[in-house]
Enzyme design. Structure first.
Site, short mmCIF file in Angstrom:
data_model
loop_
_atom_site.label_atom_id
_atom_site.label_comp_id
_atom_site.label_asym_id
_atom_site.label_seq_id
_atom_site.Cartn_x
_atom_site.Cartn_y
_atom_site.Cartn_z
N ASP A 107 51.45 26.40 44.18
CA ASP A 107 52.20 27.59 43.80
C ASP A 107 53.68 27.33 43.57
OD1 ASP A 107 50.10 29.48 43.70
OD2 ASP A 107 50.03 29.48 45.89
N ASP A 168 44.54 30.97 39.44
CA ASP A 168 45.95 31.31 39.58
C ASP A 168 46.86 30.22 39.01
OD1 ASP A 168 44.11 32.14 41.65
OD2 ASP A 168 45.76 33.11 42.71
N GLY A 226 31.29 26.56 41.33
CA GLY A 226 32.30 27.61 41.37
C GLY A 226 32.07 28.53 42.55
N THR A 228 34.35 31.84 45.10
CA THR A 228 35.49 32.74 45.19
C THR A 228 36.24 32.49 46.49
OG1 THR A 228 36.24 35.02 44.84
CG2 THR A 228 34.40 34.69 46.38
N ARG A 240 42.23 40.17 39.87
CA ARG A 240 43.50 39.47 39.69
C ARG A 240 43.28 38.09 39.07
NH1 ARG A 240 45.62 40.01 44.54
NH2 ARG A 240 46.02 37.91 45.29
N TRP A 244 45.06 36.67 35.81
CA TRP A 244 45.71 35.36 35.71
C TRP A 244 45.16 34.61 34.50
CZ3 TRP A 244 49.78 35.89 38.24
CH2 TRP A 244 49.88 36.13 39.61
#
Length: 391
Positions: A107, A168, A226, A228, A240, A244
């Site tokens: 981030d 993100d 994959g 979450t 969200r 993104w």
């Protein structure tokens, strides 16, 4: 079709008047002004409690959104107090990266693009440039060349986190593209290109919904699975995350010159728009589409509005989707500014009714600082020709 029966492609083209946007900007800046004295030497927490952000030190992944709002306010008004507050924050970000305070994650783009890099872009700040490049080097070090992804969290040697990418990170890649231009070192852009390609290949499902997170084998480079982290389930579509994806792939097209990323962003946008409740503000996960009990996520809506407006810039003038996306962006922003805006008394946020982390029960039906930032960014985009900090 949307939940209220309106086709996303057929939404009538409507544009706000400058006066309509100005009214929302005035209200947003009034809330920012009310909040600034509380965060002279601190930053808002990622999400509020009972509508109030607690002050925290520069330690969270979200702190850049506050400084980004200060830069936006300065660009909107030219008032020096916003610039001085933002520049004071940039010194804090320079200290943070120098002392390596909670920078072992992806981030860094959220942190440094909106603070230090924006300072360099807008004012020529050498402190901002140095801090931004230091952060970009740390982000580059998280790139795994075999997996072709930037690892989201955790020690790069941790088997539980190794090769984990999340959607993100699309918004963290502009930091690498910027560093590549500043240094002429091709390694930055190469890592960003490869991660973006993997995100498009692995995070996007055939129906244009998205996984939040995906694991790639760092020994073979082969896809694993994959899942979450913040969505309803591994196979649902976290709102969200989809936002993104819309904005991040649109920015990917901007940075790479590859129009296929704009088309991918548009596919994600159509999936998102087709699953909105009647007021146009998404529920926290897109498995929920109606006006029932599922909490809304105003922060995801604000991100998506910015992504739609970026697509409007990118698509050819002859493309009929431009008018539809512009109309949807305004519908979302107008609704946020009338029904989701925080009160002037009893809150220090811009928007309420967001969701930070539903599975952990954190920030549910609260304000989230990134939602405040992207709401103000969307207003800037609607009001003037603006060069995004992400470009």
């Amino acid at each position: 079709m949307t939940a209220n029966g309106t086709s996303a492609a057929l939404l009538p083209p409507t544009q706000p008047t400058p006066e309509q946007v100005d009214a929302l900007i005035v209200a947003a800046l009034a809330r920012l002004d009310r909040t600034m004295p509380q965060f002279v030497d601190h930053f808002p927490a990622p999400s509020s409690e009972s509508g109030v952000y607690a002050p925290i030190d520069n330690v969270e992944w979200t702190n850049g959104f506050w400084t980004g709002m200060l830069w936006l306010a300065w660009e909107l008004t030219g008032e020096v107090r916003y610039r001085l507050a933002a520049e004071r924050d940039v010194l804090s970000f320079a200290d943070r990266v120098e002392r390596r305070i909670n920078v072992d994650h992806h981030d860094l783009g959220f942190l440094y693009t909106l603070s230090a890099c924006a300072a360099h872009r807008l004012t020529g700040s050498e402190i901002g440039r140095t801090a931004g490049l230091d952060a970009a080097r740390l982000l580059l070090a998280r790139f795994d060349p075999v997996a072709g992804v930037i690892q989201a969290w955790g020690d790069m040697r941790d088997p539980a986190q190794r090769g984990r990418m999340i959607i993100d990170c699309n918004l963290n890649l502009p930091l690498l593209f910027w560093a590549g231009r500043e240094t002429l070192d091709p390694a930055f852009a190469e890592a960003a290109h490869r991660h973006l390609a993997q995100a498009a290949r692995l995070l996007v499902r055939p129906d244009a919904s998205t996984y939040h997170t995906y694991y790639v084998d760092t020994a073979t480079g082969q896809p694993r699975f994959g899942s979450t982290h913040q969505g309803h389930s591994d196979e649902s579509c976290w709102a969200r995350g989809q936002a993104w994806g819309i904005y991040g792939f649109a920015l990917g097209g901007l940075h790479t010159g590859d129009d296929s990323y704009f088309e991918l962003a548009a596919r994600l946008a159509d999936y998102f728009l087709a699953r909105l409740p009647s007021d146009g503000i998404c529920c926290w996960d897109l498995i929920f589409t109606g006006d029932g009990e599922a909490p809304r996520d105003s922060s995801a809506a604000a991100i998506a509005a910015c992504g739609l407006l970026e697509l409007v810039k990118a698509l050819p003038l002859s493309d009929p989707r431009r008018d539809s996306y512009a109309a949807w962006a305004w519908r979302i922003v107008e609704r946020l500014g009338t029904a989701y805006v925080a009160p002037l008394e009893g809150s220090n946020a811009l928007l309420l009714h967001a969701v930070y982390h539903m599975p952990n029960g954190a920030g549910v039906d609260e304000a989230c600082i990134w939602g405040d930032y992207f709401y103000l960014e969307a207003l800037v985009r609607l009001r003037q020709v603006w060069v995004p900090y992400w470009s």
